[in-house]
Design an enzyme around this catalytic site. Structure first.
Site, mmCIF file in Angstrom:
data_model
loop_
_atom_site.group_PDB
_atom_site.id
_atom_site.type_symbol
_atom_site.label_atom_id
_atom_site.label_comp_id
_atom_site.label_asym_id
_atom_site.label_seq_id
_atom_site.Cartn_x
_atom_site.Cartn_y
_atom_site.Cartn_z
ATOM 1 N N HIS A 64 0.868 -1.191 0.000
ATOM 2 C CA HIS A 64 0.000 0.000 0.000
ATOM 3 C C HIS A 64 0.898 1.233 0.000
ATOM 4 O O HIS A 64 1.682 1.420 0.932
ATOM 5 C CB HIS A 64 -0.900 -0.002 1.240
ATOM 6 C CG HIS A 64 -1.857 -1.161 1.259
ATOM 7 N ND1 HIS A 64 -3.095 -1.124 0.661
ATOM 8 C CD2 HIS A 64 -1.729 -2.419 1.756
ATOM 9 C CE1 HIS A 64 -3.698 -2.291 0.812
ATOM 10 N NE2 HIS A 64 -2.889 -3.105 1.469
ATOM 11 N N ASN A 96 -6.488 0.823 -2.906
ATOM 12 C CA ASN A 96 -7.321 1.525 -1.916
ATOM 13 C C ASN A 96 -6.742 2.865 -1.483
ATOM 14 O O ASN A 96 -6.482 3.123 -0.315
ATOM 15 C CB ASN A 96 -7.606 0.621 -0.689
ATOM 16 C CG ASN A 96 -6.353 0.224 0.069
ATOM 17 O OD1 ASN A 96 -5.246 0.261 -0.463
ATOM 18 N ND2 ASN A 96 -6.516 -0.165 1.318
ATOM 19 N N ASP A 153 -8.628 -5.119 -2.526
ATOM 20 C CA ASP A 153 -7.959 -5.253 -1.219
ATOM 21 C C ASP A 153 -8.326 -4.162 -0.215
ATOM 22 O O ASP A 153 -8.472 -2.989 -0.539
ATOM 23 C CB ASP A 153 -6.447 -5.295 -1.359
ATOM 24 C CG ASP A 153 -5.792 -5.661 -0.039
ATOM 25 O OD1 ASP A 153 -6.135 -6.714 0.509
ATOM 26 O OD2 ASP A 153 -4.979 -4.872 0.473
ATOM 27 N N HIS A 180 -8.600 -10.404 -1.238
ATOM 28 C CA HIS A 180 -8.547 -10.165 0.213
ATOM 29 C C HIS A 180 -9.779 -10.890 0.755
ATOM 30 O O HIS A 180 -10.899 -10.536 0.408
ATOM 31 C CB HIS A 180 -8.622 -8.655 0.470
ATOM 32 C CG HIS A 180 -8.942 -8.260 1.875
ATOM 33 N ND1 HIS A 180 -8.041 -7.598 2.685
ATOM 34 C CD2 HIS A 180 -10.067 -8.411 2.619
ATOM 35 C CE1 HIS A 180 -8.604 -7.374 3.874
ATOM 36 N NE2 HIS A 180 -9.838 -7.845 3.857
ATOM 37 N N HIS A 233 -2.552 -12.584 1.679
ATOM 38 C CA HIS A 233 -2.321 -12.689 3.134
ATOM 39 C C HIS A 233 -3.090 -13.797 3.852
ATOM 40 O O HIS A 233 -3.857 -13.548 4.785
ATOM 41 C CB HIS A 233 -2.552 -11.343 3.839
ATOM 42 C CG HIS A 233 -3.790 -10.569 3.458
ATOM 43 N ND1 HIS A 233 -5.047 -11.121 3.398
ATOM 44 C CD2 HIS A 233 -3.941 -9.261 3.114
ATOM 45 C CE1 HIS A 233 -5.913 -10.177 3.056
ATOM 46 N NE2 HIS A 233 -5.268 -9.056 2.860
ATOM 47 N N ASP A 306 2.072 -7.094 2.377
ATOM 48 C CA ASP A 306 0.934 -6.271 2.785
ATOM 49 C C ASP A 306 1.444 -5.035 3.546
ATOM 50 O O ASP A 306 0.867 -4.637 4.564
ATOM 51 C CB ASP A 306 -0.088 -7.051 3.615
ATOM 52 C CG ASP A 306 -1.441 -6.339 3.670
ATOM 53 O OD1 ASP A 306 -1.609 -5.302 2.999
ATOM 54 O OD2 ASP A 306 -2.331 -6.822 4.395
HETATM 55 O O1 DOR Z 1 -3.857 -4.705 7.601
HETATM 56 C C1 DOR Z 1 -4.321 -4.291 6.562
HETATM 57 N N1 DOR Z 1 -4.092 -3.036 6.129
HETATM 58 N N2 DOR Z 1 -5.107 -5.083 5.862
HETATM 59 C C2 DOR Z 1 -5.794 -4.652 4.800
HETATM 60 O O2 DOR Z 1 -6.477 -5.441 4.217
HETATM 61 C C3 DOR Z 1 -5.713 -3.250 4.374
HETATM 62 C C4 DOR Z 1 -4.467 -2.644 4.820
HETATM 63 C C5 DOR Z 1 -4.480 -1.156 4.711
HETATM 64 O O3 DOR Z 1 -4.826 -0.628 3.642
HETATM 65 O O4 DOR Z 1 -4.110 -0.499 5.686
HETATM 66 ZN ZN ZN Z 2 -6.013 -7.199 2.417
HETATM 67 ZN ZN ZN Z 3 -3.401 -5.129 1.752
#
Ligand code: DOR
Ligand code: ZN
Ligand code: ZN
Length: 425
Positions: A64, A96, A153, A180, A233, A306
């Site tokens: 991310h 996202n 996700d 996800h 994950h 992740d």
């Molecule tokens: O721990 C996570 N953080 N899991 C997710 O699915 C999203 C991610 C996030 O965007 O912070």
């Molecule tokens: Zn995820």
């Molecule tokens: Zn993720």
């Protein structure tokens, strides 16, 4: 372009069945020659890799980067520099962001912003507009603009009929679906794994079924739609069972495990603090052991992070309030080496398969391979000396990790992308 000669290193290149001391010459961004001994020539930059491992650069299928929209957490610049520091030469950012990566224009904008990146950026597009789970995104347009996979996700597309439409598009366009797996209705406000520890801390728990029912759904639905499915994950023992079942049926299903899920179990959570909070959560010892066994047998073939950076204040509070997610780009190789290779679960070559070779296969790209003629994406690491993870040294804006202070082995010394040194310890 610069010529680089890496000498005396232990070349670990599983795609070509190599794990031995060899020299490697890089020219014009590509691997030029691999041999037991290459004579130094004066215009080459010589790197002495004695007692170091030389490997194809890692490919992280799950990160991310937070840009656009959440630049206080991370930017493409800081996230991609963190990748380079972790030996990761290609990263797949999840959609996202705000706005979400859900249209050809947003993909193009992301790729434009990514021009500053020292590593390759391979974007992932959202399944639905705004990741709202209501209307299918322009998947074909996003593919033309450059996405390498689809994912919602951060959540699952809970409307199965709509999800089926996106799977059919994935199949038609030959894009892998990165799932996800989380049944939203079953979460019931949970913030950590449900079990003895969550009871001890008085926190609402997340059951394994939250993940398992969607893993099963997505396998069954992908079988029908005919798409490639990559399960993100995976954290539970039954996810491994389900992936094995799918593979036995010959389905094109792959699965990833994150370093935190094979390194730490929920009984190691020492207090109610956001640094222990991620989604899916740290599970119990039996789940951790099953994930390691799945990695060993090859059922689970990818390790990705992740990498989920957040602000310091956001994370430094009770799990009831903190957002889900921990950073991972700068610790993944060390955790993989320490927990899996040093403890005899995997050979170093198998770790490289899971961090380079197999992620390239999932995407269907020509990477994770150091044969002559291939792109020179390379990582050199010291695997002999122990050190402590120091999150204050992270170049990621996110310092949120439960591994600060942990003793590990496996330090990235040099990262090379397309024949250019992008990181040096
Ligand atoms: O721990 C996570 N953080 N899991 C997710 O699915 C999203 C991610 C996030 O965007 O912070
Ligand atoms: Zn995820
Ligand atoms: Zn993720």
């Amino acid at each position: 372009m610069e010529k680089i000669l890496i000498k005396n290193g232990r070349l670990v290149d599983p795609a070509n069945g190599i794990d031995k001391k060899m020299d490697i010459l890089i020219e014009d961004g590509k691997v030029k020659k691999v041999a037991d001994f290459i004579v130094e020539d004066e215009d080459a930059n010589v790197i002495d890799a004695d007692e170091k491992a030389v490997m194809p650069g890692f490919i992280d299928l799950h990160v991310h980067l937070r840009e656009p929209g959440f630049e206080y957490k991370e930017t493409i610049e800081t996230g991609s520099k963190a990748a380079a520091r972790g030996g990761v030469t290609s990263i797949c950012p999840m959609p996202n962001t705000n706005p979400a990566i859900d249209s050809p224009e947003s993909v193009k904008d992301l790729l434009k912003r990514a021009e500053c990146s020292p590593v390759h950026i391979l974007p992932i597009g959202a399944c639905t507009i705004g990741q709202e789970g209501k209307e299918l995104a322009d998947i074909e347009g996003m593919k033309d603009a450059g996405i390498v996979a689809l994912s919602e996700d951060g959540k699952s597309v809970m409307d199965s009929a709509l999800f089926r439409k996106s799977l059919k598009e994935a199949a038609r366009l030959d894009l892998p679906m990165f799932s996800h797996c989380e049944d939203k209705a079953l979460v019931e406000g949970g913030v950590m794994n449900k079990g003895q520890k969550s009871e001890e801390l008085g926190l609402p728990g997340i059951t394994n079924s939250v993940e398992d029912v969607i893993v099963a759904r997505d396998i069954i639905m992908s079988k029908e739609a005919g798409n490639r499915l990559h399960l993100c994950h995976c954290s539970t023992a039954d996810s491994v069972v389900l992936v094995e079942m799918a593979k036995k049926q010959g389905l094109p299903v792959s699965a990833e495990v994150c370093p935190h899920h094979f390194t730490m179990s929920d009984d190691e959570i020492t207090e109610d603090n956001g640094r222990f909070k991620m989604n899916p959560p740290l599970r119990n010892r039996a789940d951790v052991d099953a994930l390691k066994e799945g990695l060993k047998t090859g059922i689970m073939e990818v390790i990705s992070t992740d990498h989920a950076p957040h602000g310091k204040e956001e994370k430094d509070q009770s799990m009831l309030k903190a957002p889900f997610g921990i950073v991972g780009l700068e610790t993944s190789f060390a955790l993989g080496y320490t927990e899996l290779v040093d403890k005899g679960v995997l050979t170093l070559s198998q770790l490289v398969e899971k961090m380079s070779v197999n992620p390239a296969k999932v995407l269907g790209i020509d990477k994770g391979n150091l044969a002559p003629g291939k792109a020179a994406d390379i990582v050199i690491a010291d695997i002999t000396k122990e050190y402590k993870i120091d999150s204050s040294k992270f170049v990621s804006k996110g310092k949120n990790t439960p591994f600060d202070g942990k003793k590990v082995k496996g330090r990235v010394i040099t990262t090379i992308v397309d024949g250019k040194i992008v990181y040096k310890y």
